[in-house]
Structure formats: structure tokens, C-alpha cells
Write a protein that holds these residues in place. Structure first.
Motif, short mmCIF file in Angstrom:
data_model
loop_
_atom_site.label_atom_id
_atom_site.label_comp_id
_atom_site.label_asym_id
_atom_site.label_seq_id
_atom_site.Cartn_x
_atom_site.Cartn_y
_atom_site.Cartn_z
N SER A 205 32.89 -13.75 -27.93
CA SER A 205 32.22 -12.89 -28.82
C SER A 205 30.62 -12.93 -28.88
O SER A 205 30.06 -11.92 -28.61
CB SER A 205 32.87 -13.01 -30.32
N VAL A 206 30.19 -14.01 -28.94
CA VAL A 206 28.83 -14.53 -28.71
C VAL A 206 28.12 -13.90 -27.42
O VAL A 206 27.14 -13.07 -27.47
CB VAL A 206 28.42 -16.02 -28.94
N ALA A 207 28.98 -14.27 -26.41
CA ALA A 207 28.50 -13.84 -24.99
C ALA A 207 28.51 -12.15 -24.85
O ALA A 207 27.62 -11.80 -24.17
CB ALA A 207 29.43 -14.41 -23.88
N ASP A 208 29.45 -11.62 -25.46
CA ASP A 208 29.30 -10.16 -25.67
C ASP A 208 28.26 -9.47 -26.35
O ASP A 208 28.06 -8.35 -25.96
CB ASP A 208 30.73 -9.75 -26.23
N LEU A 209 27.90 -10.19 -27.38
CA LEU A 209 26.98 -9.42 -28.13
C LEU A 209 25.53 -9.92 -27.79
O LEU A 209 24.70 -9.09 -28.44
CB LEU A 209 27.31 -10.03 -29.86
N THR A 210 25.33 -11.13 -27.18
CA THR A 210 24.08 -11.44 -26.85
C THR A 210 23.49 -10.54 -25.86
O THR A 210 23.94 -10.41 -24.77
CB THR A 210 23.83 -12.71 -26.62
N ARG A 211 22.14 -10.04 -26.32
CA ARG A 211 21.71 -9.07 -25.27
C ARG A 211 20.55 -9.84 -24.20
O ARG A 211 20.09 -10.84 -24.62
CB ARG A 211 20.63 -8.08 -25.92
N ILE A 212 20.84 -9.39 -22.99
CA ILE A 212 20.18 -10.21 -22.01
C ILE A 212 19.27 -9.28 -21.41
O ILE A 212 19.42 -8.34 -20.85
CB ILE A 212 20.94 -10.93 -21.00
N LEU A 213 17.88 -9.24 -21.42
CA LEU A 213 16.78 -8.44 -21.13
C LEU A 213 16.36 -9.02 -19.45
O LEU A 213 16.57 -10.02 -19.23
CB LEU A 213 15.38 -8.35 -21.94
N TYR A 214 15.92 -7.99 -18.73
CA TYR A 214 15.27 -8.30 -17.47
C TYR A 214 13.91 -7.97 -17.51
O TYR A 214 13.32 -7.11 -18.03
CB TYR A 214 15.71 -7.67 -16.28
N GLY A 215 12.83 -9.07 -17.11
CA GLY A 215 11.61 -9.03 -17.02
C GLY A 215 10.94 -9.59 -15.78
O GLY A 215 11.45 -10.19 -15.01
N GLY A 216 9.79 -8.78 -15.15
CA GLY A 216 9.36 -9.12 -14.03
C GLY A 216 9.08 -7.80 -13.25
O GLY A 216 9.73 -7.18 -12.79
N SER A 217 7.64 -7.25 -13.42
CA SER A 217 7.43 -5.84 -12.69
C SER A 217 8.38 -4.90 -13.01
O SER A 217 8.69 -4.17 -12.13
CB SER A 217 7.21 -6.41 -11.33
N VAL A 218 8.80 -4.55 -14.22
CA VAL A 218 9.49 -3.34 -14.64
C VAL A 218 8.69 -2.43 -14.74
O VAL A 218 7.52 -2.39 -15.62
CB VAL A 218 10.26 -3.70 -15.76
N LYS A 219 8.75 -1.40 -14.08
CA LYS A 219 7.78 -0.21 -14.06
C LYS A 219 8.61 1.11 -14.24
O LYS A 219 9.87 1.13 -14.18
CB LYS A 219 7.22 -0.09 -12.59
N PRO A 220 8.03 2.25 -14.51
CA PRO A 220 8.73 3.56 -14.68
C PRO A 220 9.80 3.79 -13.74
O PRO A 220 10.75 4.30 -13.58
CB PRO A 220 7.42 4.57 -14.93
N ASN A 221 9.18 3.54 -12.31
CA ASN A 221 9.96 3.63 -11.27
C ASN A 221 11.22 2.82 -10.85
O ASN A 221 12.01 3.35 -10.12
CB ASN A 221 9.21 3.99 -9.70
N ASN A 222 11.33 1.72 -11.39
CA ASN A 222 12.54 0.87 -11.07
C ASN A 222 13.12 0.63 -12.29
O ASN A 222 14.15 -0.04 -12.25
CB ASN A 222 11.94 -0.51 -10.79
N ALA A 223 12.81 0.95 -13.46
CA ALA A 223 13.42 0.70 -14.96
C ALA A 223 14.79 1.40 -14.96
O ALA A 223 15.85 0.70 -15.22
CB ALA A 223 12.71 1.27 -16.05
N GLY A 224 14.91 2.51 -14.42
CA GLY A 224 16.37 3.35 -14.48
C GLY A 224 17.49 2.62 -13.65
O GLY A 224 18.64 2.34 -14.27
N GLU A 225 16.75 2.23 -12.52
CA GLU A 225 17.94 1.17 -11.63
C GLU A 225 18.51 0.19 -12.18
O GLU A 225 19.74 -0.36 -12.35
CB GLU A 225 17.14 1.21 -10.23
N LEU A 226 17.31 -0.56 -12.78
CA LEU A 226 17.75 -1.96 -13.38
C LEU A 226 18.50 -2.02 -14.52
O LEU A 226 19.70 -2.58 -14.75
CB LEU A 226 16.24 -2.63 -13.73
N LEU A 227 18.29 -1.02 -15.41
CA LEU A 227 19.05 -0.71 -16.66
C LEU A 227 20.37 0.05 -16.37
O LEU A 227 21.07 -0.09 -17.45
CB LEU A 227 18.27 0.12 -17.55
#
Ligand code: PGA
Length: 259
Positions: A205-227
Motif C-alpha cells: 500500500s505504501v509503495a502504491d501510494l508514494t509518488r515518485i517524480l523524475y527530475g533532470g532536464s525536464v523540458k516542455p518537449n520531453n515532459a509528455g513522454e516521461l509523464l
């Protein structure tokens, strides 16, 4: 396990940029573009000196304010430090802890990161705990060992309830400020690994609920693919958060990924 939806979080880390006046201008630009939404969480992290002004300007907005660091003690002989209570006093609701720049340039290690995370949670602040490997560590095949160490070390003593206030940010150091973003497959692989690790450290349950963000050169042109990846629950954005139009495009990409 890998398909559960979590509310996305887009956080802007302004680092050592923007005077109070410039911070206020950036917030006004964000409000003008009107990119806020209740469908995802949005957080901005100005310098300590600008937190109050930014928070005041955002008082009617759903965008929340973070500090980029906080000390573990509430007060005392700790020249140059700011406590979690002081962050709260000026309106901060979130704190970024363990950013690689703090580890690299300010001597932060697992033990101090852990003390800071625990102190922030005790003060009812939400925490974005940053972890990530260097290029050398990745190339020598040590990525997962480094992540294990940083994750286990950063979360010592924190229980299931505490985890409800913690977001993990995976930020490979080789991707920060370099323009070399991790591929969405690389990010997804690591995020899945972190989630599996959380099952072992806590439970499903903790694993399911914890949000994991990505960071490192996120830009408008790659955000969609990463997300678009099921285990990428948002982004910690540096450079592209300094321009309201770029930050809002990343928020738009996040919105598109959930529609
Ligand atoms: P960047 O920074 O987006 O400029 O690479 C990300 C971060 O350091 O949080």
C-alpha cells in the motif's frame, strides 16, 4: 502494482535564482497564464528570502510553496541554518531534501538527509526526498546500489504514516542541468525499482501510494513522454521552471497524460 494512478505532482526548483522582485514577477506570470489546476499538485520552491512574498501572492491559488532545504534542529547555535518551523512560519508547506547539489557541494550525507526528513515530517511539512546516481556510478553498474543506500539511509525510522507526507524524486545527477535527460524507459525502470524497494521496506500500500517524480532536464518537449510512463508520478523541474511559459507547458503535458 505498476498501473495504479497517483495524483501527479509538478514541482519547480528555482535553486539560487531570482531576487524577491524577480520571484514575484515569475509568480505573477504563472498566475497570468493560469495554468493551475486541481487535477494535479503544483509546487514552487523559491529561495528562503522569497518564500513569504511568493506564498502571499499564491494565497488564493492551489499552487503550494516549498523550501529548498531545512535544518533538523528547531533553533540553537547553527549559524546560517533555517528550521522547518521557520519555513512554515513564512508559508512553506513543502521542503526539498537531499538534492544532489546539496549532497555534492554542501556535504549532505544519508544521516543528515534522514535527520532533515524526520524533522520536516515532525513539523507537518511535506518532503520531496531526492535520490540519484552520478554518471560514474551508472557507468560502473552501481545505480541500484546507490539508490538503495540513499533510499534506506534517507528513510531510517520513518513509518507508514510518515510516508504519506513523502514524495521521492529520482534525479540522475548526469541529467541535471545538462540537457541529457534520462529516456522515459530509463526513468520507468528506476521508478519501478524504487517502488519494488518500497514494498520491501514498507508494504504494497505504501509503495502504491508514494509518488515518485523524475527530475533532470525536464523540458516542455520531453515532459509528455516521461509523464506517460505509469510509474512517473510527476516531475521536479529546475531550469524550465524559471520561465512561466515553459513551466506551464510542463503542467499542460502532465494534464494531457492523465486525460
Ligand atoms: P534541471 O534541474 O531541470 O535544470 O535539470 C532539476 C533539478 O535539479 O531539480
Amino acid at each position: 502494482m505498476c498501473t495504479l494512478t497517483r495524483k501527479l505532482l509538478i514541482a519547480g526548483n528555482w535553486k539560487l535564482n531570482n531576487t524577491i522582485v524577480q520571484s514575484a514577477e515569475l509568480v505573477k506570470d504563472l498566475l497570468k497564464i493560469n495554468c493551475e489546476t486541481h487535477k494535479i499538485d503544483i509546487v514552487v520552491a523559491p529561495t528562503f528570502t522569497a518564500i513569504k512574498v511568493v506564498n502571499d501572492l499564491l494565497s488564493k491559488s492551489s499552487i503550494k510553496v516549498a523550501a529548498q532545504n531545512a535544518h533538523w534542529e528547531e533553533n540553537g547555535a547553527f549559524t546560517g541554518e533555517v528550521s522547518p518551523q521557520m519555513v512554515k512560519e513564512v508559508g512553506g508547506q513543502w521542503v526539498i531534501i537531499g538534492h544532489s547539489e546539496r549532497r555534492q557541494f554542501f556535504g549532505e550525507v544519508e544521516e543528515t538527509v534522514n535527520k532533515k526528513v524526520a524533522a520536516c515530517i515532525k513539523s507537518d511539512l511535506k518532503v520531496i526526498l531526492c535520490i540519484g546516481e552520478s554518471l560514474e556510478e551508472r557507468q560502473s553498474g552501481n545505480t541500484f546500489d546507490v539508490l538503495d543506500r540513499q533510499l534506506l539511509g534517507g528513510l531510517v525510522g520513518l513509518d507508514d504514516n510518515d510516508m504519506a507526507s513523502i514524495v521521492i524524486a529520482y534525479e540522475p545527477i548526469w541529467a541535471i542541468g545538462t540537457g541529457n535527460t534520462a529516456s522515459s524507459e530509463q526513468a520507468e525502470e528506476v521508478h519501478c525499482y524504487i517502488r519494488e524497494k518500497l514494498i520491501g521496506m514498507y508494504n504494497q500500500s505504501v509503495a502504491d501510494l508514494t509518488r515518485i517524480l523524475y527530475g533532470g532536464s525536464v523540458k516542455p518537449n520531453n515532459a509528455g513522454e516521461l509523464l506517460s510512463k505509469p510509474n512517473v508520478d510527476g516531475a521536479l523541474v529546475g531550469g524550465a521552471s524559471l520561465l512561466a511559459s515553459d513551466f506551464c507547458k510542463i503542467i499542460d503535458a502532465a494534464l494531457e497524460s492523465i486525460n
